[in-house]
Design an enzyme around this catalytic site. Sequence first.
Site, short mmCIF file in Angstrom:
data_model
loop_
_atom_site.label_atom_id
_atom_site.label_comp_id
_atom_site.label_asym_id
_atom_site.label_seq_id
_atom_site.Cartn_x
_atom_site.Cartn_y
_atom_site.Cartn_z
N ARG A 48 0.82 -1.22 0.00
CA ARG A 48 0.00 0.00 0.00
C ARG A 48 0.85 1.27 0.00
NH1 ARG A 48 -2.29 -3.64 -1.13
NH2 ARG A 48 -4.23 -4.51 -0.37
N SER A 87 -11.50 -0.19 2.78
CA SER A 87 -10.70 -0.45 3.99
C SER A 87 -10.13 0.86 4.52
CB SER A 87 -9.57 -1.43 3.68
OG SER A 87 -10.09 -2.65 3.23
N GLU A 133 -5.71 4.37 5.75
CA GLU A 133 -5.35 4.21 4.35
C GLU A 133 -5.77 5.42 3.51
OE1 GLU A 133 -6.12 1.01 0.73
OE2 GLU A 133 -6.00 0.31 2.79
#
Length: 351
Positions: free
Chosen positions: A160, A239, A343
Amino acid sequence: MQELHDAPLAPLTTFRLGGPAARLLHATTDDEVVAAVREADASGTPLLIIGGGSNLVIGDKGFDGTALRIATEGFALSGTALELAAGEVWTDAVARTVRAGLAGIECLAGIPGSAGATPLQNVGAYGQEVSTTISEVVAYDRRARETVTIPNAECAFSYRHSRFKAEPDRFVVLRVRFALEDAGGLSAPLRYAETARAMGVEQGERVPAAAARETVLRLRAGKGMVLDPEDHDTWSAGSFFTNPVLDAEAFEEFLTRVRERLGPDTAPPAFPAGEGRTKTSAAWLIDRAGFTKGYGSGPARISTKHTLALTNRGEATTEDLLALAREVVAGVRAAFGVTLVNEPVTVGVSL
């Protein structure tokens, strides 16, 4: 290029949250994108890049600067080489590659947002990450003041993360190029256990790419991870927290906390993450810390379908959302000594 002032930004995000931008530009060509960026840089005006808005948390006060909506179009397929304009809708692009019989991104179906955002986060799900298929990224380099082509090896991809995320004020992605695979209509080998189970095969096997895509879409929909304007569980950024990656010492401390809280036989999810590091599950942590599906009593709550998604139930503000996020972060830290990291990109606010 369309220009608006005091323009609402909430409708441009999947959270449907945030105040207005002082100025909003809508760019439909690469030249318009570059011109807008150069103008903002020359004048010292704060600049916010918006693609599909699926990874943005914008403060209630909005953005006192220029917001640039990238709405470029372009899908070019030559053999197994794919080039996408940054503004292309990612889910549509995945569907088109599957229809063309190509493999490599079929398990990334249903992820909201634009193609240009995928290299920033090294978008991944269900055993695939874009870093395995991206060949190069075309971007405007604000430092060098020129358009550059960056090969995969120089993108610094990791979980990520990427060079583009590490230098958020330097690069503006214009185009993303992929090297896909012609496997005769089959998918890439299935790497994710849940997907393999759902399809009744072993991990590592190939299945028809179209079937893999449909299975992932069904799994995502069951977790509220496919956009649906009528379903408030999808009024989210997917998420909200990344899965923690712990070094050996931190992981042992984590295991001690787990056993003290949940019993000596409890084994949390653990996956090798390279260089003596272990990745665990943010969703597991959140749930075991007491934040179950549907948690919350206000207008921002945890999804009723997935503990990793924080949602706007229709009347929330960004502050409502952040209050919930902070409560979850504090609760997980108190329970397990692990600090969750958000995130989505925050604009004008922070956890």
